[in-house]
Design a protein around this motif. Structure first.
Motif, PDB file in Angstrom:
ATOM      1  N   SER A 181       0.848  -1.193   0.000  1.00  0.00           N
ATOM      2  CA  SER A 181       0.000   0.000   0.000  1.00  0.00           C
ATOM      3  C   SER A 181       0.883   1.242   0.000  1.00  0.00           C
ATOM      4  CB  SER A 181      -0.899   0.017   1.243  1.00  0.00           C
ATOM      5  OG  SER A 181      -0.109   0.210   2.411  1.00  0.00           O
ATOM      6  N   VAL A 182       0.289   2.395  -0.236  1.00  0.00           N
ATOM      7  CA  VAL A 182       1.045   3.649  -0.179  1.00  0.00           C
ATOM      8  C   VAL A 182       1.672   3.828   1.197  1.00  0.00           C
ATOM      9  CG1 VAL A 182       0.866   6.170  -0.260  1.00  0.00           C
ATOM     10  CG2 VAL A 182      -0.349   4.795  -1.942  1.00  0.00           C
ATOM     11  N   ASP A 183       0.898   3.571   2.240  1.00  0.00           N
ATOM     12  CA  ASP A 183       1.408   3.765   3.608  1.00  0.00           C
ATOM     13  C   ASP A 183       2.593   2.851   3.900  1.00  0.00           C
ATOM     14  OD1 ASP A 183      -0.398   5.755   4.207  1.00  0.00           O
ATOM     15  OD2 ASP A 183      -1.890   4.367   5.036  1.00  0.00           O
ATOM     16  N   GLU A 184       2.564   1.640   3.368  1.00  0.00           N
ATOM     17  CA  GLU A 184       3.678   0.712   3.591  1.00  0.00           C
ATOM     18  C   GLU A 184       4.941   1.193   2.876  1.00  0.00           C
ATOM     19  OE1 GLU A 184       1.340  -3.544   4.226  1.00  0.00           O
ATOM     20  OE2 GLU A 184       1.683  -2.789   2.192  1.00  0.00           O
ATOM     21  N   VAL A 185       4.785   1.755   1.692  1.00  0.00           N
ATOM     22  CA  VAL A 185       5.945   2.288   0.972  1.00  0.00           C
ATOM     23  C   VAL A 185       6.494   3.513   1.700  1.00  0.00           C
ATOM     24  CG1 VAL A 185       6.787   3.220  -1.218  1.00  0.00           C
ATOM     25  CG2 VAL A 185       5.077   1.390  -1.220  1.00  0.00           C
ATOM     26  N   VAL A 186       5.612   4.342   2.220  1.00  0.00           N
ATOM     27  CA  VAL A 186       6.034   5.508   3.013  1.00  0.00           C
ATOM     28  C   VAL A 186       6.872   5.059   4.196  1.00  0.00           C
ATOM     29  CG1 VAL A 186       5.214   7.325   4.566  1.00  0.00           C
ATOM     30  CG2 VAL A 186       4.154   7.041   2.325  1.00  0.00           C
ATOM     31  N   SER A 187       6.386   4.012   4.911  1.00  0.00           N
ATOM     32  CA  SER A 187       7.089   3.502   6.088  1.00  0.00           C
ATOM     33  C   SER A 187       8.460   2.931   5.727  1.00  0.00           C
ATOM     34  CB  SER A 187       6.234   2.422   6.765  1.00  0.00           C
ATOM     35  OG  SER A 187       6.898   1.864   7.873  1.00  0.00           O
ATOM     36  N   GLU A 188       8.548   2.240   4.601  1.00  0.00           N
ATOM     37  CA  GLU A 188       9.799   1.595   4.193  1.00  0.00           C
ATOM     38  C   GLU A 188      10.831   2.590   3.666  1.00  0.00           C
ATOM     39  OE1 GLU A 188      10.880  -1.566   4.220  1.00  0.00           O
ATOM     40  OE2 GLU A 188       9.109  -2.518   5.079  1.00  0.00           O
ATOM     41  N   THR A 189      10.367   3.613   2.950  1.00  0.00           N
ATOM     42  CA  THR A 189      11.297   4.517   2.258  1.00  0.00           C
ATOM     43  C   THR A 189      11.554   5.821   2.994  1.00  0.00           C
ATOM     44  OG1 THR A 189       9.501   5.556   0.995  1.00  0.00           O
ATOM     45  CG2 THR A 189      10.571   3.600   0.021  1.00  0.00           C
ATOM     46  N   GLY A 190      10.612   6.230   3.874  1.00  0.00           N
ATOM     47  CA  GLY A 190      10.757   7.509   4.560  1.00  0.00           C
ATOM     48  C   GLY A 190      10.342   8.698   3.713  1.00  0.00           C
ATOM     49  N   LEU A 191       9.756   8.459   2.550  1.00  0.00           N
ATOM     50  CA  LEU A 191       9.289   9.536   1.682  1.00  0.00           C
ATOM     51  C   LEU A 191       7.943  10.058   2.180  1.00  0.00           C
ATOM     52  CD1 LEU A 191      10.049   7.855  -1.772  1.00  0.00           C
ATOM     53  CD2 LEU A 191      11.434   9.601  -0.620  1.00  0.00           C
ATOM     54  N   SER A 192       7.581  11.257   1.759  1.00  0.00           N
ATOM     55  CA  SER A 192       6.270  11.783   2.100  1.00  0.00           C
ATOM     56  C   SER A 192       5.203  11.026   1.320  1.00  0.00           C
ATOM     57  CB  SER A 192       6.172  13.277   1.777  1.00  0.00           C
ATOM     58  OG  SER A 192       6.137  13.473   0.372  1.00  0.00           O
ATOM     59  N   LYS A 193       3.962  11.105   1.766  1.00  0.00           N
ATOM     60  CA  LYS A 193       2.890  10.380   1.091  1.00  0.00           C
ATOM     61  C   LYS A 193       2.669  10.925  -0.321  1.00  0.00           C
ATOM     62  CE  LYS A 193      -0.404   8.591   3.467  1.00  0.00           C
ATOM     63  NZ  LYS A 193      -1.618   8.317   4.290  1.00  0.00           N
TER      64      LYS A 193
END
Length: 231
Positions: A181-193
């Motif tokens: 999900s978008v939130d999981e990618v945010v958590s893994e990469t540290g990028l903004s949503k």
């Protein structure tokens, strides 16, 4: 002459997709988001109070079909244009949208690049209408071409930074069978949503990722991303 802002209303009951549209509008210097409606009833209230010049309109809403709003006097009398965004791939709905003057018709799952190009064409369309007080045939042809314009066959790389793209792609390459999900990618990469959505949709447009809709027992479906299998 100072460019005018174009007020935009989003009518979409899927929260994730509504936010995706809002991000695109927020990034454009000529577009201004004035509201988000998740039903036809909310859309009519916001149409009256905000008087937008553009509506991004979903078709399947909790209290009816968005196609009915296109022919509503609220839209017709407000000089308001519609970009129709829907999963409805039947010709009847498409024909009705065209007959009622929809500026564009975009099928779900929505491509970030496709919607971005449609918004840019509408901005150009609105600007030419504002500037040209009297038209000749060339002007008229130009306006029609903006609605029927072929999409640029570019790589959609504007605003995409190589290292950040590699970071996102590496995450999917290392877990090729998994959906994120978008939130999981945010958590893994540290990028903004917002940044994460932009890179994910770029990867979809490039054919590196595919979109899958995950339906739970409660709430709206989630937009999930998976690595496209290499042939």
């Amino acid at each position: 002459m100072q460019p005018e802002m174009i007020d935009v209303l989003i009518v979409e009951d899927e929260n994730t997709l509504a936010q995706l549209h809002a991000d695109l509008i927020g990034e454009h210097p000529r577009l201004r988001l004035v509201g988000v409606a998740s039903s036809l009833a909310e859309a009519r209230v916001l149409m009256k109070s905000k008087q937008p010049k553009l509506v991004l309109l979903d078709n399947y809403l909790p209290d009816g079909k968005g196609i009915t709003l296109i022919s509503d006097p609220l839209v017709l009398h407000a000089n308001c244009s519609v970009i129709f965004i829907t999963a409805a791939s039947d010709m009847d709905t498409c024909s009705q949208a065209i007959r009622n003057g929809a500026f564009d018709y975009i099928l779900k799952p929505v491509s970030w690049k496709r919607l971005s190009q449609s918004l840019e064409r509408f901005v150009q369309f609105a600007e030419q209408q504002r500037v040209w007080k009297i038209v000749d045939q060339q002007n008229v042809d130009s306006l029609y071409q903006l609605q029927a314009k072929n999409y640029r066959q570019d790589n959609g790389s504007k605003g995409i930074e190589e290292k950040t793209l590699a970071l996102v792609q590496r995450m999917f390459a290392e877990a090729a069978q998994r959906c994120f999900s978008v939130d999981e990618v945010v958590s893994e990469t540290g990028l903004s949503k917002t940044t994460t959505r932009r890179y994910l949709e770029h990867c979809v447009d490039a054919g590196f990722l595919a979109v899958e809709m995950q339906y739970g027992k409660i709430g709206h479906p989630r937009r999930m991303y998976r690595r496209v299998a290499e042939s």
